[in-house]
Motif scaffolding. Structure first.
Motif, short mmCIF file in Angstrom:
data_model
loop_
_atom_site.label_atom_id
_atom_site.label_comp_id
_atom_site.label_asym_id
_atom_site.label_seq_id
_atom_site.Cartn_x
_atom_site.Cartn_y
_atom_site.Cartn_z
N GLN A 122 0.82 -1.21 0.00
CA GLN A 122 0.00 0.00 0.00
C GLN A 122 0.86 1.27 0.00
N ALA A 123 2.11 1.12 0.38
CA ALA A 123 3.00 2.28 0.48
C ALA A 123 3.44 2.76 -0.89
N ARG A 124 3.63 4.06 -1.01
CA ARG A 124 4.24 4.66 -2.20
C ARG A 124 5.61 5.22 -1.80
N LEU A 125 6.60 4.96 -2.63
CA LEU A 125 7.96 5.36 -2.31
C LEU A 125 8.19 6.84 -2.64
N ARG A 126 8.97 7.49 -1.78
CA ARG A 126 9.39 8.86 -2.06
C ARG A 126 10.53 8.84 -3.08
N GLY A 127 10.69 9.94 -3.78
CA GLY A 127 11.74 10.03 -4.78
C GLY A 127 13.12 10.00 -4.18
N SER A 128 14.11 9.69 -5.01
CA SER A 128 15.53 9.75 -4.68
C SER A 128 15.84 8.96 -3.41
N ASP A 129 16.49 9.62 -2.41
CA ASP A 129 16.91 8.90 -1.21
C ASP A 129 15.80 8.78 -0.17
N GLY A 130 14.59 9.20 -0.52
CA GLY A 130 13.45 8.99 0.35
C GLY A 130 13.21 10.05 1.40
N SER A 131 14.02 11.08 1.44
CA SER A 131 13.83 12.11 2.45
C SER A 131 12.54 12.88 2.18
N SER A 132 12.07 13.59 3.20
CA SER A 132 10.77 14.26 3.12
C SER A 132 10.75 15.37 2.06
N ALA A 133 11.91 15.79 1.61
CA ALA A 133 11.97 16.84 0.58
C ALA A 133 11.50 16.34 -0.78
N TRP A 134 11.46 15.03 -0.95
CA TRP A 134 11.12 14.46 -2.26
C TRP A 134 9.65 14.09 -2.34
N PRO A 135 9.01 14.34 -3.49
CA PRO A 135 7.59 13.99 -3.64
C PRO A 135 7.40 12.47 -3.73
N LEU A 136 6.17 12.06 -3.50
CA LEU A 136 5.84 10.65 -3.64
C LEU A 136 5.83 10.25 -5.11
N SER A 137 6.24 9.03 -5.37
CA SER A 137 6.21 8.48 -6.72
C SER A 137 5.08 7.45 -6.80
N ASN A 138 4.96 6.83 -7.94
CA ASN A 138 4.01 5.72 -8.09
C ASN A 138 4.68 4.37 -7.84
N GLU A 139 5.96 4.40 -7.47
CA GLU A 139 6.70 3.16 -7.22
C GLU A 139 6.32 2.56 -5.87
N LYS A 140 6.26 1.23 -5.84
CA LYS A 140 5.98 0.49 -4.61
C LYS A 140 7.22 -0.29 -4.19
N VAL A 141 7.24 -0.75 -2.95
CA VAL A 141 8.34 -1.60 -2.47
C VAL A 141 8.31 -2.89 -3.29
N PRO A 142 9.37 -3.20 -4.03
CA PRO A 142 9.33 -4.40 -4.87
C PRO A 142 9.69 -5.67 -4.10
N LEU A 143 9.22 -6.78 -4.62
CA LEU A 143 9.70 -8.08 -4.18
C LEU A 143 11.08 -8.33 -4.79
N LEU A 144 11.92 -9.07 -4.09
CA LEU A 144 13.21 -9.43 -4.66
C LEU A 144 13.02 -10.21 -5.95
N TYR A 145 12.00 -11.04 -5.99
CA TYR A 145 11.69 -11.81 -7.19
C TYR A 145 11.47 -10.88 -8.39
N GLU A 146 10.74 -9.79 -8.18
CA GLU A 146 10.47 -8.84 -9.27
C GLU A 146 11.75 -8.17 -9.74
N VAL A 147 12.61 -7.84 -8.80
CA VAL A 147 13.89 -7.21 -9.14
C VAL A 147 14.75 -8.15 -9.98
N LEU A 148 14.86 -9.40 -9.55
CA LEU A 148 15.70 -10.36 -10.26
C LEU A 148 15.12 -10.71 -11.63
N GLU A 149 13.80 -10.74 -11.74
CA GLU A 149 13.18 -10.98 -13.05
C GLU A 149 13.44 -9.82 -14.00
N GLU A 150 13.32 -8.60 -13.48
CA GLU A 150 13.59 -7.41 -14.30
C GLU A 150 15.04 -7.40 -14.77
N ALA A 151 15.93 -7.87 -13.91
CA ALA A 151 17.37 -7.83 -14.21
C ALA A 151 17.83 -8.99 -15.07
#
Length: 282
Positions: free
Chosen positions: A91-120
């Motif tokens: 349900q969480a949306r990731l903040r841009g860049s290093d995640g500090s409060s200065a950055w706006p929210l993105s549409n990216e979600k916390v990925p599964l490791l499986y999704e990362v390895l498949e993408e790679a």
């Protein structure tokens, strides 16, 4: 001992590959949220060799990619990863860049490791940095069971004084190369080499007490076919070999490390490092 079985990762880190490898810390997060699929895709676009990403377990035993123990810094939600289900974390949306409060929210979600390895898969290697020692074996088995061993490398710190690598034995798949994180100190190279050679690793991540220590170790590591990986991250750089200094004088930092025999450098500024590396080939 025979080197670990070959896969995509082993081909990349093999001593015969003379390229100094570019490692992007948590992906390329200057233009995307750290540890996100978008940061991974940007690394692939730039031609990065390896992306370091952090992995840990949710309350319902899914392997997710996030550095902190909580969602607080990098997203619009709060809570401990280990006490939340995957459905909650998604349900969480990731903040841009290093995640500090200065950055706006993105549409990216916390990925599964499986999704990362498949993408790679087939395009880039993922260095899986397991955040909690107790989860090392579980995460290694998850990578194996999903058929994604060939594109991964796993690391953890080891105490060479113990004369063992306690976190390797839980890994059920020799196709996942293991990279110990060690401390190089002048005058102790022989003892370190004995233990590295006994285990048969192809790459080590090294902290060091002096540039001469790296040069001394490189001569022997080269003989054994072991590649040295060094971080120049501002948060963890050894001595004054930092990204910030490298952006001003890349030859004094990245160039010096390469001349000392380093074969992989983890950075937060992958594009700048790739540009510098290209000048060495002219």
């Amino acid at each position: 001992m025979t080197k670990q079985s070959k896969g995509l990762t082993q081909e990349l880190i093999a001593a015969q590959n003379m390229t100094v490898l570019t490692v992007a810390h948590r992906g390329v997060w200057a233009s995307a949220p750290e540890n996100s699929l978008l940061a991974l895709r940007e690394a692939i676009r730039l031609g990065v060799d390896i992306v370091e990403m952090d992995a840990q377990l949710t309350a319902d035993s899914h392997v997710v990619v996030i550095h902190d123990d909580t969602l607080d810094r990098t997203s619009n939600m709060r809570g401990e990863v280990s006490k939340m289900t995957l459905a909650d974390i998604r349900q969480a949306r990731l903040r841009g860049s290093d995640g500090s409060s200065a950055w706006p929210l993105s549409n990216e979600k916390v990925p599964l490791l499986y999704e990362v390895l498949e993408e790679a898969r087939g395009r880039i290697v993922i260095n899986v940095d397991v955040k909690h020692e107790r989860e090392f074996g579980v995460i290694a088995r998850d990578i194996r069971d999903k058929g994604l061993s060939a594109g991964a490398i796993m690391k953890s710190p080891v105490n060479l004084a113990s004369a063992c690598f306690p976190l390797v034995s839980p890994s059920p798949d020799p196709l996942i190369p293991y990279m110990p994180l060690i401390q190089l100190q002048r005058g102790e190279t022989v003892d370190i080499l004995r233990q590295i050679d006994d285990f048969g690793v192809a790459i080590v991540e090294a902290n060091f007490d002096h540039i001469d220590t790296l040069m001394e170790a490189h001569v022997e590591f080269q003989r054994l076919g072991v590649r040295i990986w060094v971080n120049t991250l501002d948060c963890a750089h050894p001595l004054d070999y930092s990204d910030t200094r490298a952006l001003v004088d890349p030859d004094a930092v990245w160039g010096a490390l390469i001349r000392a025999g380093v074969g992989a450098i983890q950075v937060d500024h992958a594009a700048a490092f790739i540009d510098f590396r290209s000048t060495l080939l002219r």
